[in-house]
Design a protein around this motif. Structure first.
Motif, PDB file in Angstrom:
ATOM      1  N   LEU A   6     -64.255  13.374   7.075  1.00  0.00           N
ATOM      2  CA  LEU A   6     -63.344  13.186   5.949  1.00  0.00           C
ATOM      3  C   LEU A   6     -63.226  11.682   5.730  1.00  0.00           C
ATOM      4  N   ALA A   7     -63.768  11.196   4.638  1.00  0.00           N
ATOM      5  CA  ALA A   7     -63.886   9.753   4.445  1.00  0.00           C
ATOM      6  C   ALA A   7     -63.687   9.400   2.980  1.00  0.00           C
ATOM      7  N   ASP A   8     -63.690   8.125   2.713  1.00  0.00           N
ATOM      8  CA  ASP A   8     -63.709   7.643   1.338  1.00  0.00           C
ATOM      9  C   ASP A   8     -65.108   7.861   0.769  1.00  0.00           C
ATOM     10  N   PRO A   9     -65.307   7.664  -0.536  1.00  0.00           N
ATOM     11  CA  PRO A   9     -66.625   7.913  -1.126  1.00  0.00           C
ATOM     12  C   PRO A   9     -67.736   7.183  -0.372  1.00  0.00           C
ATOM     13  N   HIS A  32     -77.069  15.626  15.999  1.00  0.00           N
ATOM     14  CA  HIS A  32     -75.945  16.343  15.408  1.00  0.00           C
ATOM     15  C   HIS A  32     -76.123  16.407  13.883  1.00  0.00           C
ATOM     16  N   THR A  33     -75.577  17.443  13.277  1.00  0.00           N
ATOM     17  CA  THR A  33     -75.664  17.635  11.830  1.00  0.00           C
ATOM     18  C   THR A  33     -74.408  17.079  11.182  1.00  0.00           C
ATOM     19  N   LEU A  34     -74.584  16.294  10.127  1.00  0.00           N
ATOM     20  CA  LEU A  34     -73.480  15.582   9.498  1.00  0.00           C
ATOM     21  C   LEU A  34     -73.119  16.201   8.151  1.00  0.00           C
ATOM     22  N   TYR A  35     -71.830  16.235   7.888  1.00  0.00           N
ATOM     23  CA  TYR A  35     -71.303  16.658   6.599  1.00  0.00           C
ATOM     24  C   TYR A  35     -70.247  15.646   6.176  1.00  0.00           C
ATOM     25  N   ALA A  36     -69.998  15.565   4.889  1.00  0.00           N
ATOM     26  CA  ALA A  36     -68.990  14.631   4.391  1.00  0.00           C
ATOM     27  C   ALA A  36     -68.194  15.265   3.267  1.00  0.00           C
ATOM     28  N   PHE A  37     -66.917  14.899   3.210  1.00  0.00           N
ATOM     29  CA  PHE A  37     -66.058  15.313   2.106  1.00  0.00           C
ATOM     30  C   PHE A  37     -64.937  14.304   1.969  1.00  0.00           C
ATOM     31  N   GLU A  38     -64.270  14.333   0.827  1.00  0.00           N
ATOM     32  CA  GLU A  38     -63.156  13.444   0.555  1.00  0.00           C
ATOM     33  C   GLU A  38     -61.848  14.222   0.594  1.00  0.00           C
ATOM     34  N   GLN A  39     -60.744  13.487   0.641  1.00  0.00           N
ATOM     35  CA  GLN A  39     -59.442  14.131   0.760  1.00  0.00           C
ATOM     36  C   GLN A  39     -59.192  15.114  -0.377  1.00  0.00           C
ATOM     37  N   LEU A  83     -63.754  14.753  11.642  1.00  0.00           N
ATOM     38  CA  LEU A  83     -63.308  13.391  11.918  1.00  0.00           C
ATOM     39  C   LEU A  83     -62.534  12.857  10.720  1.00  0.00           C
ATOM     40  N   GLN A  84     -61.268  12.545  10.961  1.00  0.00           N
ATOM     41  CA  GLN A  84     -60.400  11.999   9.915  1.00  0.00           C
ATOM     42  C   GLN A  84     -60.645  10.500   9.833  1.00  0.00           C
ATOM     43  N   ARG A  85     -61.413  10.068   8.828  1.00  0.00           N
ATOM     44  CA  ARG A  85     -61.767   8.666   8.665  1.00  0.00           C
ATOM     45  C   ARG A  85     -61.386   8.149   7.280  1.00  0.00           C
ATOM     46  N   LYS A  86     -60.380   8.766   6.685  1.00  0.00           N
ATOM     47  CA  LYS A  86     -59.864   8.299   5.402  1.00  0.00           C
ATOM     48  C   LYS A  86     -59.065   7.021   5.614  1.00  0.00           C
ATOM     49  N   THR A 284     -55.252   5.387  11.911  1.00  0.00           N
ATOM     50  CA  THR A 284     -55.806   6.088  10.755  1.00  0.00           C
ATOM     51  C   THR A 284     -57.330   6.044  10.766  1.00  0.00           C
ATOM     52  N   SER A 285     -57.906   4.853  10.689  1.00  0.00           N
ATOM     53  CA  SER A 285     -59.375   4.727  10.732  1.00  0.00           C
ATOM     54  C   SER A 285     -59.752   3.390  11.347  1.00  0.00           C
ATOM     55  N   PRO A 286     -59.500   3.224  12.652  1.00  0.00           N
ATOM     56  CA  PRO A 286     -59.798   1.940  13.311  1.00  0.00           C
ATOM     57  C   PRO A 286     -61.263   1.529  13.141  1.00  0.00           C
ATOM     58  N   THR A 287     -61.456   0.228  13.049  1.00  0.00           N
ATOM     59  CA  THR A 287     -62.777  -0.324  12.745  1.00  0.00           C
ATOM     60  C   THR A 287     -63.214  -1.330  13.812  1.00  0.00           C
ATOM     61  N   CYS A 288     -64.191  -2.145  13.486  1.00  0.00           N
ATOM     62  CA  CYS A 288     -64.741  -3.241  14.289  1.00  0.00           C
ATOM     63  C   CYS A 288     -65.859  -2.804  15.225  1.00  0.00           C
ATOM     64  N   PHE A 289     -66.355  -1.567  15.104  1.00  0.00           N
ATOM     65  CA  PHE A 289     -67.455  -1.098  15.944  1.00  0.00           C
ATOM     66  C   PHE A 289     -68.680  -2.006  15.818  1.00  0.00           C
ATOM     67  N   GLN A 290     -69.074  -2.242  14.569  1.00  0.00           N
ATOM     68  CA  GLN A 290     -70.359  -2.915  14.379  1.00  0.00           C
ATOM     69  C   GLN A 290     -70.305  -4.397  14.731  1.00  0.00           C
ATOM     70  N   GLU A 291     -69.190  -5.043  14.434  1.00  0.00           N
ATOM     71  CA  GLU A 291     -69.082  -6.456  14.771  1.00  0.00           C
ATOM     72  C   GLU A 291     -69.199  -6.660  16.285  1.00  0.00           C
ATOM     73  N   ILE A 292     -68.539  -5.788  17.051  1.00  0.00           N
ATOM     74  CA  ILE A 292     -68.614  -5.898  18.507  1.00  0.00           C
ATOM     75  C   ILE A 292     -70.029  -5.614  18.994  1.00  0.00           C
TER      76      ILE A 292
END
Length: 313
Positions: A6-9, A32-39, A83-86, A284-292
């Motif tokens: 569950l994410a933004d566009p 793993h198989t991925l799916y996506a949708f918005e709120q 996964l709630q990533r909104k 809510t949607s913690p970040t910084c994965f890629q920078e680290i």
């Protein structure tokens, strides 16, 4: 696993730095198989919580990074994990979304982070549950109390409880310039509750993002260092991200909070630490994965997918 995000566009993602994309890439690498949708794709229909979802395939092309299959309506409990990533704003629509996700949990869905836990942990106010790690703090809508707090501490930060990306954060020094106007604006003349904190000079060395995943502490933090003339280290406010090993104090804070927050259903948490003090608990949607990952080689996305796989096993 079948994992629904569950994410933004998706078209809005900046994949060179997006943590949700890093999760997707690692999950796909493992098969793993991925799916996506918005709120707005969720609905309560016929007593079930469903969403219009599309299976997505990562292409490896940075300019056209995913392919979306046909949209299909599926009950959320049909996925192994949701996964709630909104991203915020944490407004009423966001809260309605957590209600729907909570209903889906009752129907068998596995949602991370737990929607009730997200709803119950205001990212600013939750630090009060861990007062031993916080700087002097006041939460109120009362202008008199705010003025008294400033008079006591001299140099303070004032901020809304629902802000993100550094929005609405003000520093007022001991001269008190603009204190009245700032209080009036942030509290809407005493009608809105805000937070005041004693200013922490160590912000010049960075607002550190300490990640907690599955009850464990990631060994590196991202120090978000303010640009010249700023008091906000947020990357969205122009801060520079520098990955660093955790200090002893940051590890102490992380190890104290991690098991407790994990037990509450928070698989992923981003704690913000300035100097010796905890300033926010991001759920809510913690970040910084890629920078680290890019700066240290510590694969935060792999740590996260490891934790997700254990959680649904």
């Amino acid at each position: 696993m079948n994992i629904a995000f569950l994410a933004d566009p998706l078209a809005s993602f900046k994949i060179y730095k997006d943590s949700t994309f890093a999760m997707m890439r690692e999950a796909a690498r493992r098969g793993h198989t991925l799916y996506a949708f918005e709120q707005g794709d969720m609905a309560l229909e016929g007593g079930r919580v469903v969403a219009n979802v599309a299976e997505i395939t990562l292409t490896g092309d940075p300019d056209n990074w995913y392919h979306a299959g046909p949209v299909q309506a599926r009950a959320l409990e049909s996925f192994d994990a949701v996964l709630q990533r909104k991203d915020p704003p944490f407004d009423m629509e966001y809260i309605y979304g957590t209600y729907l996700l909570e209903l889906a949990e009752r129907q068998g869905a596995r949602v991370f982070n737990k929607p009730a836990a997200i709803r119950n942990h205001n990212e600013k106010l939750s630090i009060a549950q861990f007062a031993e790690f916080t700087a002097p703090t006041l939460v109120t809508s009362d202008p008199r109390r705010l003025r008294a707090f400033h008079a006591e501490h001299g140099d303070v930060i004032l901020k809304p409880l629902d802000g993100m990306g550094g929005m609405g954060i003000f520093r007022v020094k001991d001269d008190g310039i603009n204190l009245g106007a700032i209080i009036e604006t942030l509290t809407d003349h005493g009608r809105r509750t805000i937070m005041a904190q004693r200013y922490i000079p160590e912000i010049s060395k960075g607002d550190k993002r300490v990640l907690l995943i599955g009850g464990q502490v990631v060994p590196y933090a991202l120090a978000r260092i303010p640009q010249a003339g700023e008091v906000r280290g947020n990357l969205a406010a122009g801060g520079t991200g520098v990955a660093q090993p955790l200090t002893a104090r940051e590890r102490e804070i992380g190890e104290s909070l991690a098991p407790e927050l994990a037990a509450r259903g928070l698989l992923l948490v981003g704690c913000d630490v300035i100097g010796d003090y905890l300033t926010e608990v991001n759920v809510t949607s913690p970040t910084c994965f890629q920078e680290i990952m890019q700066q240290t080689g510590c694969d935060v996305a792999a740590i996260f997918i490891d934790a997700l796989e254990r959680a649904v096993a």
